[in-house]
Design an enzyme around this catalytic site. Structure first.
Site, short mmCIF file in Angstrom:
data_model
loop_
_atom_site.label_atom_id
_atom_site.label_comp_id
_atom_site.label_asym_id
_atom_site.label_seq_id
_atom_site.Cartn_x
_atom_site.Cartn_y
_atom_site.Cartn_z
N LYS A 58 0.79 -1.23 0.00
CA LYS A 58 0.00 0.00 0.00
C LYS A 58 0.82 1.28 0.00
CE LYS A 58 -3.59 0.13 -0.44
NZ LYS A 58 -4.74 -0.08 -1.36
N1 PMP Z 1 -3.04 -7.26 1.17
C1 PMP Z 1 -3.01 -6.48 2.26
C2 PMP Z 1 -2.34 -7.01 3.48
C3 PMP Z 1 -3.60 -5.21 2.24
O1 PMP Z 1 -3.58 -4.44 3.35
C4 PMP Z 1 -4.25 -4.76 1.06
C5 PMP Z 1 -4.88 -3.41 1.01
N2 PMP Z 1 -5.98 -3.20 1.79
C6 PMP Z 1 -4.30 -5.63 -0.04
C7 PMP Z 1 -3.65 -6.85 0.04
C8 PMP Z 1 -5.08 -5.29 -1.28
O2 PMP Z 1 -4.60 -4.25 -2.06
P1 PMP Z 1 -5.56 -3.31 -2.88
O3 PMP Z 1 -6.17 -2.32 -1.94
O4 PMP Z 1 -4.67 -2.67 -3.87
O5 PMP Z 1 -6.63 -4.12 -3.53
#
Ligand code: PMP
Length: 339
Positions: A58
């Site tokens: 992130k």
């Molecule tokens: N894995 C983790 C541990 C996350 O914190 C997040 C983001 N909330 C994601 C995956 C998913 O990423 P995205 O928000 O880009 O879909």
């Protein structure tokens, strides 16, 4: 054809120093996952996003969101407010501190203590709220918007802010294309905001429209049924954090992914535990969902393919859950005998 591993130190060895930690977001290595590759006869490669300054994928969205606010001169009062499962908050706080901004981070109270404590240690003001549907005032996203309005601060709005997926179009997908020298057959990861999957969809399809882009979806999330059937119905639940979605966010709106797989918590955890002992990788549950998805995708596509997925963050962010036998047992989950 099998991809050759070739690690060339680029940007970092040329520059003598970085202006700030914000310059160190991205340019993460792509690491071959040995067992996943062997059992599928494919090359399954993980983008090591835990090596970002805030130790998660992130950071990329956080940097792009802050850069966009700066570009629009929106950061006059120096406060950024965000609703997050934690990792975007950590990214915004680390990069924000380097650039002179404060953060107010709103989180559902069922997220890991480790993330909450870390955010406070990093200097964020943390506001916890109960878990509530998106349309409810108590929902963490709605509450973060309200706090931003009340304080006349900047709401970063990661779910519907397209700067989020732009980070992955311009950085992650470009890096993956270069690191695989264009020899990539498919990409898969889960959806939280959808920034990572949608950004890589747009970036990689632009390079080669034949690259397959799939979603790995945990239980309790509606993305599998949205992609396969067009409605975002969620069933059961998951112990994973930061992923799973039942709303069509602006970041995924209009995108037609090539497919999706439903992944159980147990299969994600089994992968996480094996990777710690067998490959020296200490990853959080969403990485397990992604890798389990990559294995399913490899079996679906057949041997000799190169499939890239995302290693989102470290296991230490979830220690009290994934290394806690009582917690796991209460969720009907099993753990390895070395735990
Ligand atoms: N894995 C983790 C541990 C996350 O914190 C997040 C983001 N909330 C994601 C995956 C998913 O990423 P995205 O928000 O880009 O879909």
């Amino acid at each position: 054809m099998q991809l050759k591993s070739l690690r060339v130190k680029m940007d970092r060895s040329i520059n003598f120093f970085s202006e700030s930690i914000a310059d160190e977001v991205g340019n993460t290595p792509l690491i071959k996952l040995k067992k996943a590759s062997e059992i599928t006869q494919c090359s399954i490669l993980g983008k090591a996003e835990f090596l970002n300054p805030g130790q998660s994928v992130k950071d990329r969205a956080a940097l792009y969101i802050i850069n966009e606010l700066e570009k629009n001169n929106d950061l006059n009062n120096k406060i950024i407010v965000e609703g997050t499962g934690g990792n975007t908050g950590i990214g915004l706080t680390v990069i924000g501190s380097a650039k002179g901004y404060k953060t107010i981070i709103v989180m559902p109270n069922d997220q890991s203590q480790e993330k909450i404590v870390l955010l406070k240690q990093l200097g964020a003001e943390v506001v916890l709220t109960e878990k509530a549907p998106f349309t409810d005032n108590k929902n963490y996203i709605q509450l973060s918007k309200k706090i931003a309005q009340e304080k006349n601060a900047n709401w970063s709005n990661q779910f519907d802010n397209l700067a989020n997926r732009k980070a992955h179009i311009e950085t992650t997908s470009r890096e993956i294309w270069e690191q695989t020298q264009g020899k990539i057959d498919a990409f898969i990861c889960s959806i939280g905001t959808g920034g990572t999957l949608a950004g890589n969809f747009l970036g990689l399809k632009h390079k080669n429209k034949n690259i397959k882009i799939f979603c790995a979806d945990p239980y309790g999330s509606g993305m599998y049924s949205y992609i396969r059937k067009g409605n975002s119905k969620a069933a059961y639940s998951s112990i994973t954090e930061g992923i799973g979605q039942s709303r069509i966010t602006k970041n995924i709106e209009g995108i037609e992914f090539d497919g999706a797989f439903k992944i159980s918590d147990q299969s994600a955890l089994n992968i996480i535990y094996d990777l710690i002992r067998e490959e020296g990788l200490f990853l959080g549950p969403s990485s397990g969902i992604n890798i389990a998805g990559a294995i399913k995708l490899a079996r679906h596509l057949g041997p000799n393919k190169t499939i890239v997925t995302v290693l989102c963050d470290y296991a230490g962010r979830y220690s009290n859950k994934i290394f806690n036998k009582e917690y796991l047992t209460s969720k009907g989950l099993t753990y390895p005998n070395w735990l």
